[in-house]
Design a protein around this motif. Structure first.
Motif, PDB file in Angstrom:
ATOM      1  N   GLN A  26       9.317  30.455  24.909  1.00  0.00           N
ATOM      2  CA  GLN A  26      10.097  31.823  25.581  1.00  0.00           C
ATOM      3  C   GLN A  26      12.003  31.310  24.715  1.00  0.00           C
ATOM      4  O   GLN A  26      12.205  30.126  24.762  1.00  0.00           O
ATOM      5  N   VAL A  27      12.452  32.743  23.852  1.00  0.00           N
ATOM      6  CA  VAL A  27      13.262  31.636  23.459  1.00  0.00           C
ATOM      7  C   VAL A  27      15.050  33.418  24.108  1.00  0.00           C
ATOM      8  O   VAL A  27      13.909  33.928  24.427  1.00  0.00           O
ATOM      9  N   THR A  28      15.852  32.954  24.253  1.00  0.00           N
ATOM     10  CA  THR A  28      16.617  33.652  24.927  1.00  0.00           C
ATOM     11  C   THR A  28      17.928  33.920  24.154  1.00  0.00           C
ATOM     12  O   THR A  28      18.438  32.212  23.155  1.00  0.00           O
ATOM     13  N   LEU A  29      18.313  34.727  23.398  1.00  0.00           N
ATOM     14  CA  LEU A  29      20.353  34.148  23.025  1.00  0.00           C
ATOM     15  C   LEU A  29      21.456  35.495  23.703  1.00  0.00           C
ATOM     16  O   LEU A  29      20.679  36.786  23.844  1.00  0.00           O
ATOM     17  N   THR A  30      21.917  35.388  24.424  1.00  0.00           N
ATOM     18  CA  THR A  30      22.806  35.420  25.200  1.00  0.00           C
ATOM     19  C   THR A  30      24.352  34.878  24.780  1.00  0.00           C
ATOM     20  O   THR A  30      24.588  34.258  23.560  1.00  0.00           O
ATOM     21  N   GLY A  31      25.445  36.191  25.017  1.00  0.00           N
ATOM     22  CA  GLY A  31      26.569  36.266  24.483  1.00  0.00           C
ATOM     23  C   GLY A  31      27.480  36.361  25.609  1.00  0.00           C
ATOM     24  O   GLY A  31      27.083  37.021  26.752  1.00  0.00           O
ATOM     25  N   GLN A  32      28.902  36.388  25.436  1.00  0.00           N
ATOM     26  CA  GLN A  32      29.402  36.332  26.342  1.00  0.00           C
ATOM     27  C   GLN A  32      31.206  36.686  26.063  1.00  0.00           C
ATOM     28  O   GLN A  32      31.049  36.391  24.771  1.00  0.00           O
ATOM     29  N   ILE A  33      31.940  38.163  26.221  1.00  0.00           N
ATOM     30  CA  ILE A  33      33.074  38.239  25.922  1.00  0.00           C
ATOM     31  C   ILE A  33      33.756  38.186  27.173  1.00  0.00           C
ATOM     32  O   ILE A  33      33.377  39.080  28.152  1.00  0.00           O
ATOM     33  N   ARG A  34      34.690  36.852  27.490  1.00  0.00           N
ATOM     34  CA  ARG A  34      35.551  37.343  28.746  1.00  0.00           C
ATOM     35  C   ARG A  34      36.396  36.798  28.379  1.00  0.00           C
ATOM     36  O   ARG A  34      37.235  36.020  27.789  1.00  0.00           O
ATOM     37  N   THR A  35      37.328  38.432  28.951  1.00  0.00           N
ATOM     38  CA  THR A  35      38.670  38.777  28.556  1.00  0.00           C
ATOM     39  C   THR A  35      39.421  37.788  29.842  1.00  0.00           C
ATOM     40  O   THR A  35      38.852  38.787  31.092  1.00  0.00           O
ATOM     41  N   ARG A  36      40.517  37.915  30.162  1.00  0.00           N
ATOM     42  CA  ARG A  36      41.484  37.172  31.257  1.00  0.00           C
ATOM     43  C   ARG A  36      43.191  37.345  31.401  1.00  0.00           C
ATOM     44  O   ARG A  36      43.569  36.805  30.715  1.00  0.00           O
ATOM     45  N   THR A  37      43.779  38.777  31.743  1.00  0.00           N
ATOM     46  CA  THR A  37      44.744  38.916  31.837  1.00  0.00           C
ATOM     47  C   THR A  37      45.786  38.224  33.395  1.00  0.00           C
ATOM     48  O   THR A  37      45.097  38.195  34.079  1.00  0.00           O
ATOM     49  N   GLU A  38      46.491  37.664  32.462  1.00  0.00           N
ATOM     50  CA  GLU A  38      47.708  37.316  34.104  1.00  0.00           C
ATOM     51  C   GLU A  38      49.169  37.181  33.668  1.00  0.00           C
ATOM     52  O   GLU A  38      49.740  37.049  32.701  1.00  0.00           O
ATOM     53  N   LEU A  39      49.588  36.927  34.887  1.00  0.00           N
ATOM     54  CA  LEU A  39      51.042  37.719  35.204  1.00  0.00           C
ATOM     55  C   LEU A  39      50.879  35.916  36.509  1.00  0.00           C
ATOM     56  O   LEU A  39      50.659  35.367  36.989  1.00  0.00           O
ATOM     57  N   ARG A  40      51.838  34.945  35.798  1.00  0.00           N
ATOM     58  CA  ARG A  40      52.308  33.891  36.294  1.00  0.00           C
ATOM     59  C   ARG A  40      53.829  33.717  36.483  1.00  0.00           C
ATOM     60  O   ARG A  40      54.944  33.556  35.497  1.00  0.00           O
ATOM     61  N   TRP A 481      50.945  34.884  41.383  1.00  0.00           N
ATOM     62  CA  TRP A 481      50.119  34.626  40.442  1.00  0.00           C
ATOM     63  C   TRP A 481      49.120  35.677  40.552  1.00  0.00           C
ATOM     64  O   TRP A 481      48.712  35.774  41.755  1.00  0.00           O
ATOM     65  N   ALA A 482      48.881  36.508  38.935  1.00  0.00           N
ATOM     66  CA  ALA A 482      48.044  37.352  39.490  1.00  0.00           C
ATOM     67  C   ALA A 482      46.928  37.606  38.350  1.00  0.00           C
ATOM     68  O   ALA A 482      47.563  37.068  37.366  1.00  0.00           O
ATOM     69  N   TYR A 483      45.752  38.619  38.262  1.00  0.00           N
ATOM     70  CA  TYR A 483      45.020  37.807  36.981  1.00  0.00           C
ATOM     71  C   TYR A 483      43.452  38.553  37.515  1.00  0.00           C
ATOM     72  O   TYR A 483      44.109  39.674  38.292  1.00  0.00           O
ATOM     73  N   LEU A 484      43.432  40.174  36.347  1.00  0.00           N
ATOM     74  CA  LEU A 484      41.628  40.673  36.008  1.00  0.00           C
ATOM     75  C   LEU A 484      41.163  39.805  35.577  1.00  0.00           C
ATOM     76  O   LEU A 484      41.708  39.622  33.982  1.00  0.00           O
ATOM     77  N   MET A 485      40.284  39.383  35.200  1.00  0.00           N
ATOM     78  CA  MET A 485      38.919  39.173  34.446  1.00  0.00           C
ATOM     79  C   MET A 485      37.597  39.910  34.202  1.00  0.00           C
ATOM     80  O   MET A 485      37.521  40.182  35.041  1.00  0.00           O
ATOM     81  N   LEU A 486      38.081  40.313  33.111  1.00  0.00           N
ATOM     82  CA  LEU A 486      36.219  41.222  32.431  1.00  0.00           C
ATOM     83  C   LEU A 486      35.293  40.417  32.079  1.00  0.00           C
ATOM     84  O   LEU A 486      35.101  39.744  30.976  1.00  0.00           O
ATOM     85  N   ASN A 487      34.361  39.781  32.912  1.00  0.00           N
ATOM     86  CA  ASN A 487      32.963  39.224  32.019  1.00  0.00           C
ATOM     87  C   ASN A 487      31.727  39.638  31.851  1.00  0.00           C
ATOM     88  O   ASN A 487      31.051  40.457  31.942  1.00  0.00           O
ATOM     89  N   LEU A 488      31.741  40.048  29.868  1.00  0.00           N
ATOM     90  CA  LEU A 488      30.357  40.192  29.485  1.00  0.00           C
ATOM     91  C   LEU A 488      29.487  39.639  29.438  1.00  0.00           C
ATOM     92  O   LEU A 488      29.834  39.142  28.364  1.00  0.00           O
ATOM     93  N   ARG A 489      28.100  39.642  29.433  1.00  0.00           N
ATOM     94  CA  ARG A 489      26.983  38.578  29.330  1.00  0.00           C
ATOM     95  C   ARG A 489      25.921  39.618  29.024  1.00  0.00           C
ATOM     96  O   ARG A 489      25.601  40.595  29.455  1.00  0.00           O
ATOM     97  N   PRO A 490      26.116  40.071  27.990  1.00  0.00           N
ATOM     98  CA  PRO A 490      24.884  40.850  27.250  1.00  0.00           C
ATOM     99  C   PRO A 490      23.625  39.823  26.466  1.00  0.00           C
ATOM    100  O   PRO A 490      23.800  38.957  26.333  1.00  0.00           O
ATOM    101  N   GLU A 491      22.227  40.583  26.895  1.00  0.00           N
ATOM    102  CA  GLU A 491      21.140  39.777  26.308  1.00  0.00           C
ATOM    103  C   GLU A 491      20.455  40.356  25.106  1.00  0.00           C
ATOM    104  O   GLU A 491      20.246  41.391  25.015  1.00  0.00           O
ATOM    105  N   PHE A 492      20.945  39.575  23.898  1.00  0.00           N
ATOM    106  CA  PHE A 492      20.555  40.186  22.340  1.00  0.00           C
ATOM    107  C   PHE A 492      18.926  39.607  22.832  1.00  0.00           C
ATOM    108  O   PHE A 492      17.955  40.582  21.623  1.00  0.00           O
ATOM    109  N   LEU A 493      18.439  39.102  22.713  1.00  0.00           N
ATOM    110  CA  LEU A 493      16.847  38.286  22.608  1.00  0.00           C
ATOM    111  C   LEU A 493      16.705  38.053  24.462  1.00  0.00           C
ATOM    112  O   LEU A 493      17.049  36.930  24.883  1.00  0.00           O
ATOM    113  N   HIS A 494      15.142  37.958  24.211  1.00  0.00           N
ATOM    114  CA  HIS A 494      14.940  37.644  25.717  1.00  0.00           C
ATOM    115  C   HIS A 494      13.560  37.680  26.516  1.00  0.00           C
ATOM    116  O   HIS A 494      13.060  38.794  26.221  1.00  0.00           O
TER     117      HIS A 494
END
Length: 494
Positions: A26-40, A481-494
């Motif tokens: 079994q071969v998997t190829l996954t990605g991640q783009i995680r951005t987090r905007t914070e006010l401190r 403190w406040a934050y907003l986080m978007l987490n993208l986890r695509p599967e390129f190969l599964h």
């Protein structure tokens, strides 16, 4: 006609090859783009009165390749971590890079089908750069909240039989394999390239030297690095983890030893440029610290509960005799869409009013403090923790908004576990440190995307200002403190 004939054979051969490959690996190829905007405004430590709010966006970009067959498993994770705008639009070599190898490990399965009736039915060896994640990441975890996370260069022998799990891990750190290196002296990582001298001159830090802060030109015996939240500074470690699962209950035990390179106090500089003091890591031997204990957790459709206790002995990284403890209990009950319940934890600390010469501060090893002692990270992370330890009485609630979104509300009351003397006036500090409220909403936007928003508010006391900053009446005791986080986890190969 001939071309069509060859094409059909090609497709048939490709399909057969695909089926054969799929059956065996079994071969998997996954990605991640995680951005987090914070006010401190007071995140991790109190700010001076009138200080402005800080705002920024950080990003983790990663790609993970996994391979799994009957006897071999391999995982490789490549990550890039940066703050938006941290690099110029045209990057020069002087900017450096933040691209690093987060994981690169291989696992070889030693057992086979003939082992089913033996004492151990599953046996494998996992070697390389890997995450160590156990229980609720209280003492050993991947610190995934941080964009850079945590990983170890280690070898782990894994064994299992039915509901039993046993892991035996070892790691050994060295700075270089260069020719001419003598001995196995190890200098903690993340050492600054330059340090300010007693006259304000900037001096380059030589190899094997870790600068420490000082007053009046005198060296201070406080490490510039720590085991949790700043750097992985042990020389070697060995651990044994065992767990047993029942229908609704899981029990686990941990025996852990980490060793720290011994050092001597030294200085760099001259009369002309001033002096900088620190530690020279070229002394034979290590200071060994032992951590041991157990945890029991239970859960069913209506109740969740947990109890644990750990102890520490041996010596600290500085060579001081160590005797510390950590214990806690918590429970929650389900009412409709709610899970709600109280808990209490105590991490021992030093009685600085009447010291006995030993260090009683419990160090939570290499876990994930963000998950346990308030989301504003005031304790047991990079900004340090009170010498007097910590009591944390809390109430946690989780509400299922719908099938996609969940809200959590945590309320913490922090206090000192041991008496602490105020060195500014010689009095004993009041035990109360403050309260923190954390509100988080998490939801699944699509199959490959999640969204998380959070807000935290903290009200500190005079005692919190002193144990964090060493001052009195100079910092604001309100923090948010406040934050907003978007987490993208695509599967390129599964």
């Amino acid at each position: 006609m001939i071309h069509n004939y060859k094409s059909k054979w090609g497709l048939a051969f490709g399909g057969l090859l695909s089926l054969t490959f799929t059956a065996k690996a079994q071969v998997t190829l996954t990605g991640q783009i995680r951005t987090r905007t914070e006010l401190r405004q007071g995140y991790a430590t109190l700010l001076p009165k009138g200080a402005s709010v800080a705002a920024f966006t950080s990003q983790r970009s990663g790609i993970s390749l996994g391979y799994r067959s009957e006897r071999i498993r391999v995982g490789v994770t490549l990550r890039d971590v940066r703050v938006w705008g941290q690099d110029a639009s045209s990057i020069s070599p002087a900017d450096g890079n933040r691209l690093f190898l987060h994981e690169a490990w291989g696992e070889f399965v030693l057992s086979d089908s003939t082992w089913k009736d033996k004492l151990i039915s599953q046996l494998s060896l996992k070697v390389g750069r890997q995450e160590l994640v156990y229980d609720d990441v209280r003492l050993l975890g991947n610190l995934d909240w941080l964009q850079q996370g945590r990983r170890f260069d280690a070898a782990v022998l894994k064994a299992g039989k039915g509901p039993w799990q046993f892991d035996l891990g070892i790691a050994f750190n060295q700075n270089s394999d260069a020719a001419g290196v003598k001995g196995t002296f190890y200098t903690p990582g993340n050492v600054p390239a330059y340090v300010a001298s007693t006259t304000g001159s900037v001096l380059p830090v030589p190899a094997g030297f870790v600068p420490t802060s000082g007053k009046g030109g005198a060296p201070q015996l406080v490490s510039a690095v720590s085991t949790n939240g700043q750097t992985q500074q042990f020389k070697s470690l060995q651990y044994l983890y065992a767990a047993r699962r029942w229908k609704t209950v899981t029990a686990s035990g941990l025996l852990f030893k980490d060793d720290f390179q011994k050092y001597r106090i030294d200085s760099i500089g001259s009369q002309a440029v001033g002096w900088a003091y620190g530690r020279r890591y070229d002394v034979k031997g290590v200071n060994s610290r032992f951590t041991y204990g157990a945890m029991v957790t239970g859960s069913d459709k209506r109740w969740q509960w947990q109890a644990f206790a750990y102890g520490q002995s041996g010596h600290t990284a500085t060579g001081q005799s160590l005797s510390a403890s950590y214990w806690g209990v918590n429970a929650s009950i389900r009412q409709g869409k709610w899970w709600i319940g109280p808990g209490f934890e105590r991490l021992s600390g030093n009685n600085t009013v009447d010291p006995d010469g030993k260090d009683h501060r419990f160090d939570p090893l290499y876990g994930t403090p963000h998950k346990h002692w308030g989301y504003m990270d005031y304790f047991y992370v990079a900004t340090g923790a009170p010498a007097g330890g910590l009591n944390d009485a809390f109430l946690k609630a989780r509400y299922l908004i719908n099938k996609r979104f969940t809200a959590t509300l945590d309320i913490h009351h922090f206090s000192l576990a041991s008496p602490v003397r105020n060195m500014l006036d010689g009095s004993r500090l009041a035990g109360q440190l403050g309260q923190e409220i954390d509100l988080v909403v998490t939801g699944t936007v699509t199959k490959y995307a999640t969204l998380e928003a959070g807000y935290s508010w903290l009200r500190g006391t005079d005692s919190l200002e002193y144990v964090k900053l060493g001052t009195a009446g100079q910092a604001s005791h309100q923090a948010q403190w406040a934050y907003l986080m978007l987490n993208l986890r695509p599967e390129f190969l599964h």
